[in-house]
Design an enzyme around this catalytic site. Structure first.
Site, mmCIF file in Angstrom:
data_model
loop_
_atom_site.group_PDB
_atom_site.id
_atom_site.type_symbol
_atom_site.label_atom_id
_atom_site.label_comp_id
_atom_site.label_asym_id
_atom_site.label_seq_id
_atom_site.Cartn_x
_atom_site.Cartn_y
_atom_site.Cartn_z
ATOM 1 N N GLU A 49 0.857 -1.039 -0.077
ATOM 2 C CA GLU A 49 -0.028 -0.062 -0.122
ATOM 3 C C GLU A 49 0.937 1.335 0.113
ATOM 4 O OE1 GLU A 49 -2.536 2.496 3.304
ATOM 5 O OE2 GLU A 49 -2.858 0.291 3.232
ATOM 6 N N ARG A 53 1.982 10.098 0.590
ATOM 7 C CA ARG A 53 2.486 10.977 1.416
ATOM 8 C C ARG A 53 3.873 11.659 0.669
ATOM 9 N NH1 ARG A 53 2.269 7.701 7.143
ATOM 10 N NH2 ARG A 53 0.095 6.812 6.801
ATOM 11 N N LYS A 137 -11.170 0.090 6.789
ATOM 12 C CA LYS A 137 -9.830 0.329 7.559
ATOM 13 C C LYS A 137 -10.300 0.684 9.070
ATOM 14 C CE LYS A 137 -5.557 3.012 7.139
ATOM 15 N NZ LYS A 137 -4.782 3.707 6.332
#
Length: 220
Positions: A49, A53, A137
């Protein structure tokens, strides 16, 4: 809004469950993408994943998608539709968000893009289930009650699955995976940038191997 029931039938949830642990990756350099993915795959965790960022995220996803077809590569920290589109264009096979942006969720569902939105309260989980989402999640897991909170939610949202992330470690991985409601865990301990800052991915492979063994120990 379209519903997310397609994820039950297209094999995405099965692939996530088979991994057991989804490494959550922060990459600053595009040249690290393929060696990292290959190290994870050799260790027994064929997933990555790649979080949005850093400016390199989309290019890293593209390289992994093109050169490592056996790795389930996705985009994490997806906050808006623009990022979602960039990720999918780069080859991401799924999107993961730290919360639920309804515009992004709507776009993903309408375009049949695999997505794992986040929810930690009964209201959030209940609403997402209403959209046909079967996996959410749970982030940050340690802050929002960890194993006890997931167990409580699972007791009323029968059949729903969670991917706890944030505070999951090698030490508590088995505790999370032992919950029937946990499909997989998101983790960073095997892909911390300091582990491969010198270009050596040996430790990444070793820690991925440990995590893969832990998954097998719990699930057989």
């Amino acid at each position: 809004m379209a519903t997310g029931q397609y994820m039950e039938s297209n094999g995405f949830y099965d692939a996530v469950e088979a991994c057991g642990v989804v490494p959550v990756v922060v990459l600053d350099k595009v040249e690290d993408a393929v060696p990292l993915a290959e190290a994870l795959n050799r260790g027994g965790l064929p997933a990555a994943e790649v979080t949005f960022r850093t400016p390199a995220a989309a290019a890293c996803i593209e390289r992994i998608a093109r050169q490592c077809p056996g790795v389930l590569v996705g985009a994490g920290t997806v906050l808006n539709v623009e990022q979602a589109k960039r990720a999918v264009d780069a080859g991401a096979r799924y999107l993961v968000s730290p919360g639920t942006d309804r515009e992004t969720l709507c776009w993903a569902l309408q375009n049949h893009v695999n997505i794992v939105p986040a929810g930690v309260t009964p209201t959030e989980v209940g609403w997402l289930r209403g959209q046909g989402i079967g996996l959410t999640k749970f982030f940050p897991a340690a802050v929002f009650g960890g194993v006890k909170a997931i167990s409580a939610l699972a007791s009323v949202f029968i059949g729903h699955k969670f991917m706890p992330t944030g505070g999951v470690s090698r030490q508590n991985l088995g505790e999370y995976l032992s919950l029937p409601s946990v499909m997989a865990c998101g983790g960073t301990w095997m892909v911390k940038p300091s582990l491969f800052a010198d270009g050596d991915f040996t430790e990444v492979e070793r820690l991925a191997g440990e995590a893969a063994c832990a998954v097998r120990d719990v699930r057989g």
